[in-house]
Design an enzyme around this catalytic site. Structure first.
Site, mmCIF file in Angstrom:
data_model
loop_
_atom_site.group_PDB
_atom_site.id
_atom_site.type_symbol
_atom_site.label_atom_id
_atom_site.label_comp_id
_atom_site.label_asym_id
_atom_site.label_seq_id
_atom_site.Cartn_x
_atom_site.Cartn_y
_atom_site.Cartn_z
ATOM 1 N N SER A 142 1.018 -1.166 0.086
ATOM 2 C CA SER A 142 0.203 0.088 0.084
ATOM 3 C C SER A 142 0.857 1.145 -0.038
ATOM 4 O O SER A 142 1.681 1.361 0.871
ATOM 5 C CB SER A 142 -0.792 0.138 1.299
ATOM 6 O OG SER A 142 -1.620 1.230 1.301
ATOM 7 N N LYS A 168 -1.289 -0.935 -4.248
ATOM 8 C CA LYS A 168 -2.644 -0.217 -4.064
ATOM 9 C C LYS A 168 -2.162 1.124 -3.763
ATOM 10 O O LYS A 168 -0.956 1.401 -3.119
ATOM 11 C CB LYS A 168 -3.134 -0.916 -2.744
ATOM 12 C CG LYS A 168 -3.967 0.194 -1.838
ATOM 13 C CD LYS A 168 -4.489 -0.429 -0.718
ATOM 14 C CE LYS A 168 -4.965 0.293 0.587
ATOM 15 N NZ LYS A 168 -5.529 -0.241 1.538
ATOM 16 N N LYS A 170 -3.018 5.401 -2.615
ATOM 17 C CA LYS A 170 -3.865 6.314 -1.966
ATOM 18 C C LYS A 170 -4.489 7.309 -3.171
ATOM 19 O O LYS A 170 -3.581 7.894 -3.669
ATOM 20 C CB LYS A 170 -3.271 6.723 -0.694
ATOM 21 C CG LYS A 170 -3.118 5.712 0.210
ATOM 22 C CD LYS A 170 -4.190 4.997 0.766
ATOM 23 C CE LYS A 170 -3.910 4.065 2.163
ATOM 24 N NZ LYS A 170 -5.032 3.808 2.762
ATOM 25 N N ASP A 195 -7.139 3.346 -3.202
ATOM 26 C CA ASP A 195 -8.001 3.421 -1.732
ATOM 27 C C ASP A 195 -8.263 4.674 -1.485
ATOM 28 O O ASP A 195 -7.173 5.618 -1.348
ATOM 29 C CB ASP A 195 -7.163 2.637 -0.651
ATOM 30 C CG ASP A 195 -7.872 2.869 0.690
ATOM 31 O OD1 ASP A 195 -8.934 3.359 0.801
ATOM 32 O OD2 ASP A 195 -7.302 2.250 1.783
ATOM 33 N N GLU A 220 -11.280 1.062 -3.199
ATOM 34 C CA GLU A 220 -11.339 1.009 -1.810
ATOM 35 C C GLU A 220 -12.272 2.006 -0.910
ATOM 36 O O GLU A 220 -11.407 3.269 -1.073
ATOM 37 C CB GLU A 220 -10.258 0.352 -1.048
ATOM 38 C CG GLU A 220 -10.302 0.097 0.348
ATOM 39 C CD GLU A 220 -8.925 -0.484 0.985
ATOM 40 O OE1 GLU A 220 -8.145 -0.594 0.190
ATOM 41 O OE2 GLU A 220 -8.832 -0.307 2.188
ATOM 42 N N ASP A 245 -13.937 -0.719 3.655
ATOM 43 C CA ASP A 245 -13.071 -1.062 4.525
ATOM 44 C C ASP A 245 -13.561 0.004 5.951
ATOM 45 O O ASP A 245 -14.441 -0.877 6.712
ATOM 46 C CB ASP A 245 -11.542 -0.376 4.390
ATOM 47 C CG ASP A 245 -10.567 -0.062 5.366
ATOM 48 O OD1 ASP A 245 -11.062 -0.362 6.606
ATOM 49 O OD2 ASP A 245 -9.326 0.337 5.175
ATOM 50 N N LYS A 269 -9.926 -5.960 8.653
ATOM 51 C CA LYS A 269 -8.919 -5.562 9.586
ATOM 52 C C LYS A 269 -9.389 -5.953 10.824
ATOM 53 O O LYS A 269 -10.507 -5.607 11.236
ATOM 54 C CB LYS A 269 -8.753 -3.897 9.749
ATOM 55 C CG LYS A 269 -8.126 -3.478 8.449
ATOM 56 C CD LYS A 269 -7.750 -1.741 8.528
ATOM 57 C CE LYS A 269 -7.225 -1.693 7.248
ATOM 58 N NZ LYS A 269 -7.420 -0.007 7.046
ATOM 59 N N GLY A 297 -4.177 -3.578 6.559
ATOM 60 C CA GLY A 297 -3.302 -3.321 7.501
ATOM 61 C C GLY A 297 -3.341 -1.910 8.051
ATOM 62 O O GLY A 297 -3.911 -1.240 7.555
HETATM 63 O O1 OSB Z 1 -7.178 2.571 4.617
HETATM 64 O O2 OSB Z 1 -6.148 0.435 4.500
HETATM 65 C C1 OSB Z 1 -6.199 1.638 4.798
HETATM 66 C C2 OSB Z 1 -3.027 2.475 6.998
HETATM 67 C C3 OSB Z 1 -3.376 2.955 8.009
HETATM 68 C C4 OSB Z 1 -4.717 3.391 7.935
HETATM 69 C C5 OSB Z 1 -5.622 2.908 7.053
HETATM 70 C C6 OSB Z 1 -5.069 2.397 6.074
HETATM 71 C C7 OSB Z 1 -3.760 1.980 5.922
HETATM 72 C C8 OSB Z 1 -3.078 1.128 4.896
HETATM 73 C C9 OSB Z 1 -1.637 0.642 5.170
HETATM 74 O O3 OSB Z 1 -3.562 1.371 3.654
HETATM 75 C C10 OSB Z 1 -1.859 -0.809 4.926
HETATM 76 C C11 OSB Z 1 -0.295 -1.422 5.531
HETATM 77 O O4 OSB Z 1 -0.489 -1.673 6.666
HETATM 78 O O5 OSB Z 1 0.443 -1.831 4.624
HETATM 79 MG MG MG Z 2 -8.539 1.172 3.437
#
Ligand code: OSB
Ligand code: MG
Length: 387
Positions: A142, A168, A170, A195, A220, A245, A269, A297
């Site tokens: 991510s 992935k 953001k 995401d 996402e 999520d 999660k 995560g």
């Molecule tokens: O939205 O998935 C999410 C990290 C912190 C808070 C929200 C998210 C995330 C990540 C990180 O996308 C995923 C990772 O731990 O590698």
């Molecule tokens: Mg997410």
């Protein structure tokens, strides 16, 4: 153990803060450190560990390190001291759990430490208790919002080069179609997803329809963090699956979202859904509905990452998880062994030892620790309030 029952004698909370190897930027903020509560439960010389997902700010959901500390220290943990445990679900009849509403991440930390303890007591890997069988879990990476498009493409290249098979990124308003198009052009076949962390509204439906040609694995959490209804208006306009999520906290949320066609995939999660029991229930609901799940995560340390790997070894985790190698997050982690990517198939191996299968290094916990609390006495009267 008497009658296969354990009683928790002591619970420790450690608030730690560890520098991230790379800052992580989402539509809701920028993080340079992972701040978290590590929790241990102690019984008959054995220890179970878990990590609480909550961070410093209430920007992913409402829980923070401080709210989770309060709920754990004052209610959940004292209510569990001396409470008999033969199976993980026995935690739900303890005083704090009977009373406290909400606060899923705080609850997950205590429940998951009990799962680890019980797996260690039986000398089996945690995945055996959870019902997971895979030895390797497919993973991706991510990638946060980057200062420039060039930096983003560079960073993606570096992850693809070391073997990550799913990327992935953001997105947020004004950082959406342009980066996605550029990535797709550079990597026509990579598994790619976006995401939004709730950064858009239903008025942005045309934008998501434009993404259809990019062959994204999923989008996402495009809309509100607590929304299911508007997502059910967006999903039917798209062939690309929506993955929820933030919106999914309970098995009921998962049922509702699938029933309304608000999403076709769920990111599980374990903290957000309140622990392994709910995670398993949501996994099963999705399996029955024919909807795949994957493991999300929260930039976890080795404790939380090990928990995620055991969970993701269940059969309906058929999409790559946000569980990357240790070096992607930290220069030095607090548990051993660290996790590395199997580059040939973009997987990480599930630890094989008893419980989580990682050993917490107390010298490192102490090095990164900001505060500690030890809970040894049951305070049931205060919680039931029925003197
Ligand atoms: O939205 O998935 C999410 C990290 C912190 C808070 C929200 C998210 C995330 C990540 C990180 O996308 C995923 C990772 O731990 O590698
Ligand atoms: Mg997410």
């Amino acid at each position: 153990m008497t009658n296969n029952q354990l009683k928790i004698e002591r619970i420790e909370l450690h608030h730690i803060q560890m520098p991230l190897a790379h800052p992580f930027q989402t539509s809701f903020g920028r993080e340079t450190e992972r701040s978290a509560i590590l929790l241990s439960v102690h019984s008959e010389g054995m220890i179970g560990w878990a990590e609480c997902g909550a961070g410093v700010l209430p920007n992913y959901d409402y829980e923070t390190v401080d709210t989770a500390w309060h709920i754990l220290k004052d209610f959940l943990a004292p209510g569990l001291i001396g409470h008999p445990l033969a199976a993980p679900g026995d935690i739900f009849s303890s005083a704090g759990y009977r009373m406290a509403r909400g606060h899923p991440m705080a609850k997950a930390a205590l429940e998951n430490a009990v799962w680890d303890l019980l797996a260690r007591a039986q000398n089996v890997p945690l995945q055996n208790l959870l019902g997971g069988q895979k030895e390797r879990v497919e993973v991706g990476v991510s990638i946060g919002i980057q200062p420039t498009l060039d930096k983003l493409l560079e960073r993606i290249d570096s992850f693809i080069q070391v073997g990550y098979g799913r990327i992935k990124v953001k997105i947020k308003p004004d950082w959406d179609l342009t980066p996605l198009r550029a990535i797709r052009k550079a990597h026509p076949h990579i598994k790619l997803m976006a995401d939004a962390n709730s950064a858009f509204t239903l008025n942005d439906a045309p934008l998501f329809r434009e993404m259809e040609s990019l062959n994204l694995l999923m989008i996402e959490q495009p809309l509100g963090y607590d929304d299911i209804f508007d997502h059910s208006r967006l999903q039917p306009q798209l062939n690309t699956p929506i993955c929820l999520d933030e919106s999914i906290h309970t098995p009921g949320d998962a049922r509702l979202a699938l029933h309304l066609d608000a999403c076709r995939i769920i990111n599980i999660k374990v903290g957000r859904v309140g622990g392994f029991s709910n995670a398993l229930a949501i996994h099963n609901i999705c399996a029955e509905a024919g909807a795949p799940v994957w493991c999300g995560g929260m930039l976890e340390t080795g404790i939380g990452r090990a928990a995620n790997l055991h969970l993701a070894s269940l059969p309906n985790f058929t999409l790559p998880g946000d569980i990357s190698a240790t070096e992607r997050y930290f220069h030095q982690d607090i548990a051993e062994p660290s996790f590395s990517l199997n580059a040939e198939d973009s997987t990480i191996s599930v630890p094989k030892g008893p419980g989580l299968g990682v050993e917490v290094q107390m010298d490192r916990v102490e090095k990164f620790r900001l505060r500690q609390e030890i809970i040894k006495t049951n305070d049931e009267r205060r919680m039931t309030n029925d003197e």
